[in-house]
Design a protein around this motif. Sequence first.
Motif, PDB file in Angstrom:
ATOM      1  N   ASP A 166       0.844  -1.188   0.000  1.00 24.20           N
ATOM      2  CA  ASP A 166       0.000   0.000   0.000  1.00 24.20           C
ATOM      3  C   ASP A 166       0.880   1.239   0.000  1.00 24.20           C
ATOM      4  N   MET A 167       0.406   2.261  -0.676  1.00 23.89           N
ATOM      5  CA  MET A 167       1.142   3.508  -0.783  1.00 23.89           C
ATOM      6  C   MET A 167       0.165   4.655  -0.594  1.00 23.89           C
ATOM      7  N   GLU A 168       0.572   5.687   0.130  1.00 26.37           N
ATOM      8  CA  GLU A 168      -0.307   6.828   0.389  1.00 26.37           C
ATOM      9  C   GLU A 168       0.274   8.074  -0.246  1.00 26.37           C
ATOM     10  N   GLU A 169      -0.596   8.795  -0.935  1.00 27.88           N
ATOM     11  CA  GLU A 169      -0.215  10.066  -1.543  1.00 27.88           C
ATOM     12  C   GLU A 169      -1.021  11.163  -0.864  1.00 27.88           C
ATOM     13  N   LYS A 170      -0.347  12.175  -0.413  1.00 31.39           N
ATOM     14  CA  LYS A 170      -1.019  13.266   0.292  1.00 31.39           C
ATOM     15  C   LYS A 170      -1.832  14.100  -0.682  1.00 31.39           C
ATOM     16  N   GLY A 171      -2.944  14.587  -0.226  1.00 30.07           N
ATOM     17  CA  GLY A 171      -3.767  15.468  -1.036  1.00 30.07           C
ATOM     18  C   GLY A 171      -3.224  16.885  -1.015  1.00 30.07           C
ATOM     19  N   SER A 172      -3.725  17.700  -1.877  1.00 30.05           N
ATOM     20  CA  SER A 172      -3.302  19.090  -1.953  1.00 30.05           C
ATOM     21  C   SER A 172      -4.222  19.959  -1.104  1.00 30.05           C
ATOM     22  N   PRO A 173      -3.649  20.853  -0.300  1.00 31.16           N
ATOM     23  CA  PRO A 173      -4.510  21.745   0.491  1.00 31.16           C
ATOM     24  C   PRO A 173      -5.181  22.808  -0.386  1.00 31.16           C
ATOM     25  N   ASN A 174      -4.657  23.020  -1.590  1.00 35.42           N
ATOM     26  CA  ASN A 174      -5.223  24.023  -2.488  1.00 35.42           C
ATOM     27  C   ASN A 174      -6.025  23.326  -3.583  1.00 35.42           C
ATOM     28  N   ALA A 175      -7.317  23.411  -3.477  1.00 36.27           N
ATOM     29  CA  ALA A 175      -8.185  22.799  -4.488  1.00 36.27           C
ATOM     30  C   ALA A 175      -8.118  23.618  -5.771  1.00 36.27           C
ATOM     31  N   PRO A 176      -8.240  22.953  -6.921  1.00 33.95           N
ATOM     32  CA  PRO A 176      -8.286  23.705  -8.183  1.00 33.95           C
ATOM     33  C   PRO A 176      -9.487  24.649  -8.214  1.00 33.95           C
ATOM     34  N   LYS A 177      -9.389  25.700  -8.996  1.00 33.87           N
ATOM     35  CA  LYS A 177     -10.463  26.685  -9.100  1.00 33.87           C
ATOM     36  C   LYS A 177     -11.753  26.004  -9.545  1.00 33.87           C
ATOM     37  N   VAL A 190     -13.467  23.823  -7.711  1.00 36.10           N
ATOM     38  CA  VAL A 190     -13.721  22.614  -6.927  1.00 36.10           C
ATOM     39  C   VAL A 190     -13.948  23.047  -5.477  1.00 36.10           C
ATOM     40  N   PRO A 191     -15.094  22.703  -4.891  1.00 34.24           N
ATOM     41  CA  PRO A 191     -15.447  23.250  -3.578  1.00 34.24           C
ATOM     42  C   PRO A 191     -14.814  22.554  -2.376  1.00 34.24           C
ATOM     43  N   PHE A 192     -13.904  21.603  -2.561  1.00 31.67           N
ATOM     44  CA  PHE A 192     -13.341  20.898  -1.416  1.00 31.67           C
ATOM     45  C   PHE A 192     -11.845  20.649  -1.622  1.00 31.67           C
ATOM     46  N   GLN A 193     -11.160  20.386  -0.519  1.00 31.65           N
ATOM     47  CA  GLN A 193      -9.739  20.061  -0.573  1.00 31.65           C
ATOM     48  C   GLN A 193      -9.564  18.572  -0.800  1.00 31.65           C
ATOM     49  N   SER A 194      -8.443  18.208  -1.370  1.00 31.85           N
ATOM     50  CA  SER A 194      -8.146  16.801  -1.623  1.00 31.85           C
ATOM     51  C   SER A 194      -7.587  16.157  -0.363  1.00 31.85           C
ATOM     52  N   ASN A 195      -8.095  14.972  -0.021  1.00 34.05           N
ATOM     53  CA  ASN A 195      -7.583  14.213   1.116  1.00 34.05           C
ATOM     54  C   ASN A 195      -6.503  13.251   0.641  1.00 34.05           C
ATOM     55  N   ALA A 196      -5.851  12.592   1.570  1.00 32.82           N
ATOM     56  CA  ALA A 196      -4.854  11.587   1.217  1.00 32.82           C
ATOM     57  C   ALA A 196      -5.528  10.425   0.498  1.00 32.82           C
ATOM     58  N   ILE A 197      -4.823   9.869  -0.486  1.00 33.29           N
ATOM     59  CA  ILE A 197      -5.337   8.756  -1.274  1.00 33.29           C
ATOM     60  C   ILE A 197      -4.429   7.561  -1.049  1.00 33.29           C
ATOM     61  N   THR A 198      -5.011   6.388  -0.776  1.00 37.22           N
ATOM     62  CA  THR A 198      -4.236   5.167  -0.590  1.00 37.22           C
ATOM     63  C   THR A 198      -4.404   4.274  -1.809  1.00 37.22           C
ATOM     64  N   TYR A 199      -3.268   3.843  -2.370  1.00 41.28           N
ATOM     65  CA  TYR A 199      -3.251   2.952  -3.525  1.00 41.28           C
ATOM     66  C   TYR A 199      -2.712   1.597  -3.101  1.00 41.28           C
ATOM     67  N   THR A 200      -3.199   0.535  -3.685  1.00 40.06           N
ATOM     68  CA  THR A 200      -2.581  -0.777  -3.563  1.00 40.06           C
ATOM     69  C   THR A 200      -1.803  -1.005  -4.848  1.00 40.06           C
ATOM     70  N   VAL A 201      -0.479  -1.124  -4.713  1.00 41.07           N
ATOM     71  CA  VAL A 201       0.401  -1.270  -5.869  1.00 41.07           C
ATOM     72  C   VAL A 201       0.688  -2.756  -6.061  1.00 41.07           C
ATOM     73  N   VAL A 202       0.513  -3.246  -7.292  1.00 43.03           N
ATOM     74  CA  VAL A 202       0.780  -4.639  -7.640  1.00 43.03           C
ATOM     75  C   VAL A 202       1.930  -4.642  -8.638  1.00 43.03           C
ATOM     76  N   LEU A 203       3.007  -5.351  -8.292  1.00 45.50           N
ATOM     77  CA  LEU A 203       4.197  -5.450  -9.142  1.00 45.50           C
ATOM     78  C   LEU A 203       4.520  -6.899  -9.413  1.00 45.50           C
TER      79      LEU A 203
END
Length: 67
Positions: free
Chosen positions: A25-36, A38-51
Amino acid sequence: MAHKISVTGCPTSLIQDYGKYLTFDMEEKGSPNAPKGVPFQSNAITYTVVLSQKQFKKLNINQEGFS
């Protein structure tokens, strides 16, 4: 059809070995600055990486030292 993607972030779990494939599992942090517009901030996203074993060997990292 396979696609090539790059995921940046930090591993949050140990490697699980399933024979021909490895997962973690890998976690990517969200951005505190939402794109113009978009009414909300991005939260952290967890991915399951398969190699595949072949892909992991290209990283030149052993499983015990992975973190």
